[in-house]
Write a protein that holds these residues in place. Structure first.
Motif, short mmCIF file in Angstrom:
data_model
loop_
_atom_site.label_atom_id
_atom_site.label_comp_id
_atom_site.label_asym_id
_atom_site.label_seq_id
_atom_site.Cartn_x
_atom_site.Cartn_y
_atom_site.Cartn_z
N PHE A 21 0.83 -1.20 0.00
CA PHE A 21 0.00 0.00 0.00
C PHE A 21 0.87 1.26 0.00
CE2 PHE A 21 -2.33 3.39 2.14
CZ PHE A 21 -3.53 3.39 1.44
N LEU A 22 1.86 1.30 0.89
CA LEU A 22 2.71 2.49 1.00
C LEU A 22 3.61 2.67 -0.21
CD1 LEU A 22 3.65 2.29 4.79
CD2 LEU A 22 2.01 3.84 3.69
N GLU A 23 4.07 1.56 -0.82
CA GLU A 23 4.89 1.72 -2.03
C GLU A 23 4.08 2.37 -3.14
OE1 GLU A 23 7.59 -0.56 -5.35
OE2 GLU A 23 6.09 -1.66 -4.24
N LEU A 24 2.81 1.97 -3.29
CA LEU A 24 1.97 2.57 -4.32
C LEU A 24 1.57 3.99 -3.97
CD1 LEU A 24 -0.23 -0.50 -5.31
CD2 LEU A 24 1.69 0.50 -6.54
N MET A 25 1.80 4.39 -2.73
CA MET A 25 1.63 5.79 -2.35
C MET A 25 2.90 6.58 -2.69
SD MET A 25 -1.43 6.16 -1.03
CE MET A 25 -1.34 7.66 -0.08
N ALA A 26 3.89 5.89 -3.27
CA ALA A 26 5.16 6.48 -3.73
C ALA A 26 6.21 6.58 -2.65
CB ALA A 26 4.95 7.82 -4.41
N LEU A 27 6.11 5.75 -1.59
CA LEU A 27 7.17 5.70 -0.59
C LEU A 27 8.24 4.70 -1.03
CD1 LEU A 27 5.11 5.82 2.73
CD2 LEU A 27 6.30 7.68 1.57
N PRO A 28 9.50 4.91 -0.62
CA PRO A 28 10.61 4.05 -1.09
C PRO A 28 10.64 2.69 -0.41
CG PRO A 28 11.44 5.70 0.43
CD PRO A 28 9.99 6.03 0.21
N ILE A 29 9.71 1.81 -0.79
CA ILE A 29 9.64 0.45 -0.26
C ILE A 29 9.65 -0.52 -1.44
CG2 ILE A 29 8.23 -1.20 1.06
CD1 ILE A 29 7.09 1.18 2.60
N SER A 30 10.38 -1.61 -1.31
CA SER A 30 10.48 -2.59 -2.39
C SER A 30 9.35 -3.61 -2.28
CB SER A 30 11.84 -3.30 -2.34
OG SER A 30 11.89 -4.31 -3.33
N GLY A 31 8.31 -3.42 -3.07
CA GLY A 31 7.20 -4.36 -3.08
C GLY A 31 7.59 -5.73 -3.58
N GLU A 32 8.47 -5.78 -4.61
CA GLU A 32 8.91 -7.07 -5.16
C GLU A 32 9.63 -7.90 -4.10
OE1 GLU A 32 9.44 -4.21 -6.72
OE2 GLU A 32 8.85 -4.38 -8.83
N PHE A 33 10.46 -7.23 -3.29
CA PHE A 33 11.17 -7.94 -2.24
C PHE A 33 10.19 -8.54 -1.24
CE2 PHE A 33 13.08 -8.10 1.97
CZ PHE A 33 14.24 -8.81 1.74
N LEU A 34 9.22 -7.73 -0.80
CA LEU A 34 8.26 -8.21 0.19
C LEU A 34 7.43 -9.37 -0.36
CD1 LEU A 34 6.94 -4.86 1.72
CD2 LEU A 34 8.39 -6.57 2.84
N TYR A 85 7.98 15.60 -1.87
CA TYR A 85 8.11 14.73 -0.70
C TYR A 85 7.95 13.26 -1.05
CZ TYR A 85 7.66 19.12 1.86
OH TYR A 85 7.85 20.39 2.33
N ILE A 86 7.37 12.98 -2.20
CA ILE A 86 7.21 11.57 -2.65
C ILE A 86 7.93 11.35 -3.97
CG2 ILE A 86 5.03 11.20 -1.42
CD1 ILE A 86 3.57 11.68 -4.08
N HIS A 87 8.94 12.18 -4.24
CA HIS A 87 9.77 12.05 -5.45
C HIS A 87 8.95 12.21 -6.73
CE1 HIS A 87 12.88 10.66 -2.72
NE2 HIS A 87 12.04 9.74 -2.26
N LEU A 88 7.93 13.08 -6.68
CA LEU A 88 7.12 13.33 -7.86
C LEU A 88 6.98 14.84 -8.06
CD1 LEU A 88 5.42 12.14 -10.16
CD2 LEU A 88 3.43 12.18 -8.65
N GLY A 89 8.12 15.46 -8.38
CA GLY A 89 8.09 16.89 -8.65
C GLY A 89 7.46 17.17 -10.00
N PHE A 113 4.87 -3.43 -13.14
CA PHE A 113 6.15 -4.11 -13.33
C PHE A 113 7.27 -3.14 -13.70
CE2 PHE A 113 2.86 -7.23 -14.00
CZ PHE A 113 3.33 -8.34 -13.33
N ILE A 114 6.97 -1.85 -13.82
CA ILE A 114 7.97 -0.86 -14.24
C ILE A 114 8.33 0.03 -13.06
CG2 ILE A 114 8.56 0.94 -15.88
CD1 ILE A 114 6.36 -0.12 -17.69
N PRO A 115 9.54 -0.12 -12.49
CA PRO A 115 9.95 0.73 -11.36
C PRO A 115 9.93 2.20 -11.75
CG PRO A 115 11.45 -1.13 -11.63
CD PRO A 115 10.56 -1.11 -12.84
N GLY A 116 9.44 3.06 -10.85
CA GLY A 116 9.39 4.48 -11.14
C GLY A 116 8.13 4.91 -11.87
N ILE A 117 7.37 3.95 -12.38
CA ILE A 117 6.13 4.25 -13.09
C ILE A 117 4.92 3.86 -12.26
CG2 ILE A 117 4.72 3.72 -15.13
CD1 ILE A 117 7.05 5.50 -15.77
N ARG A 118 4.98 2.65 -11.66
CA ARG A 118 3.81 2.16 -10.92
C ARG A 118 3.45 3.07 -9.73
NH1 ARG A 118 7.51 -1.97 -9.84
NH2 ARG A 118 8.57 -1.80 -7.84
N HIS A 119 4.45 3.76 -9.18
CA HIS A 119 4.20 4.60 -8.01
C HIS A 119 3.29 5.78 -8.34
CE1 HIS A 119 8.16 2.68 -7.66
NE2 HIS A 119 7.87 2.53 -6.40
#
Length: 430
Positions: A21-34, A85-89, A113-119
């Motif tokens: 949930f938090l990764e899709l909110m654009a926080l720096p968490i690795s969903g694939e790892f989890l 604040y969520i790396h989306l300037g 499946f695309i890092p930097g896009i799904r967020h």
């Protein structure tokens, strides 16, 4: 990360839900790892497979839905004020927005499946005023597929999960570069579709006119030369990996995947094709076929004889080279005495040469297509069966095929050049 893993072990489903949930909110968490770690827990029996999938589906769907409504409610002003604040300037938003507007809602399925896009797909979907009914179906399908792939991967790899994770990190940069190149190519195509089509048509017309002035033999020789260069390059690369003992991770992952996932009992039947009877039958059929075709009999019989009889000599030469490197104090490590595997080398040489000669003068286009396809399926089946039923390493079999491929393509090119010279001399004499 270690603290996160400790929490994950104590509250698996909750941490998995919050992490996605938090990764899709654009926080720096690795969903694939989890997710892959959750799959590892499923393998260990600490988590339920269906519940883990449902957790990712719900959390992923909830996360991207919340960002959709945030984007729709706040609009672009929200990005300007809080995006940093969520790396989306604003700059990153504009770049992502261009890609997203061109791609359409269907690519929401693959955006996960695309890092930097799904967020940011949820935010941008809302800001662009995409109808919610158009957004929700592909977004939720993508969430399920994303979770299914990584949780299943972790479950399948089981005790090899850590090895895979370490190996994957080694090639992560290459993967990102490939994805970036493909994405850039897609964007270029979307922006310059008409120009690219015109250029392609012009190039195709030029190529067709050019090929009309080139004989089929010369095209075939060019193709063989390019394939041989590629095979030699691959052979040298594998030799380097062999000498520096860099096949360990590949062998561990390939062996585990074959024995635990891919191999089925009926695949053992592929080993019949390695028997002397099957190989003898293949050679016999080829001999009869060459005689019946009646074209370049002597030359094709020589190709068959040299390729097969010279196979073992070629293999021994490779082993002698490796042995010589060891005697002169080469610093590398020799990870296997079976590299390249002799049975794999002989198999690809016999079947590759025979298939080549059998489809050499086809009356239709079907044999040249079915022949290589049959060879490819046969080699894959033999590789899986051998890995599952012998103690040899996967890299030994792959090395055997690559080194054998170099030998047969060298012979194909050599004898085709001889045939071309003989035909030229014959025409000049006439």
């Amino acid at each position: 990360m270690s603290y996160l893993i400790t929490l994950f072990e104590q509250h698996s489903y909750l941490i998995l839900f919050l992490g996605i949930f938090l990764e899709l909110m654009a926080l720096p968490i690795s969903g694939e790892f989890l997710m892959s770690y959750a799959g590892y827990f499923v393998f260990q029996g600490k988590m339920n497979y269906l519940l883990a999938l449902m957790t990712v589906f719900v959390s992923g769907g909830a996360g991207i839905t919340v960002t959709y409504w945030i984007g729709k409610a706040g609009g672009y002003k929200l990005i300007e004020k809080y995006g940093k604040y969520i790396h989306l300037g604003p700059e990153r938003y504009k770049k992502t927005s261009v890609w997203f507007e061109r791609s359409g809602s269907k690519l929401l399925v693959f955006a996960y499946f695309i890092p930097g896009i799904r967020h940011f797909t949820g935010y941008i979907s809302g800001i662009s005023r995409m109808p919610f009914r158009k957004f929700i179906i592909p977004a939720y399908i993508g969430s399920f597929l994303w979770g299914f792939c990584f949780i299943t991967l972790g479950k399948v790899l089981g005790p090899r999960w850590e090895v895979f994770h370490h190996a994957a990190s080694k090639y992560f940069v290459i993967f990102i570069i490939v994805i970036a190149v493909l994405l850039a190519g897609y964007l270029v195509y979307r922006f310059n579709k008409n120009q690219i089509k015109s250029l392609f048509i012009s190039l195709l017309t030029w190529l067709i006119n050019r090929l009309k002035t080139i004989r089929k033999t010369e095209i075939f020789l060019t193709f063989l030369t390019l394939v041989l260069i590629g095979m030699v390059t691959l052979m040298l690369g594998m030799a380097q990996d062999y000498l520096f003992n860099e096949f360990t991770q590949f062998n561990e992952i390939a062996e585990y995947m074959v024995k635990s996932v891919i191999y089925m009992s009926w695949m053992k039947g592929f080993l019949v094709f390695q028997s002397p009877y099957a190989i003898g039958a293949m050679i016999g059929i080829t001999i009869i076929r060459i005689w019946r075709k009646g074209k370049n009999r002597i030359l094709e019989y020589l190709l068959l004889i040299v390729s097969i009889l010279g196979a073992r000599l070629f293999h021994e030469s490779i082993l002698q080279i490796f042995s010589h490197l060891q005697t002169i104090g080469f610093v590398g490590k020799f990870h296997s005495d079976n590299f390249p595997d002799i049975s794999s080398t002989l198999t690809i040489i016999v079947y590759g040469t025979c298939i080549f000669l059998l489809v050499r003068h086809p009356k239709t286009n079907i044999p040249p297509v079915l022949g290589p396809l049959f060879t490819l399926v046969l080699l894959m089946g033999l590789t899986i069966a051998n890995i599952a039923s012998t103690e040899k390493l996967p890299s030994d079999f792959v090395g055997g095929y690559v080194y054998g491929g170099v030998w047969i393509f060298f012979n194909f090119l050599f004898f085709e050049m001889i045939r071309l010279v003989l035909e030229k001399n014959k025409n000049e004499y006439i």
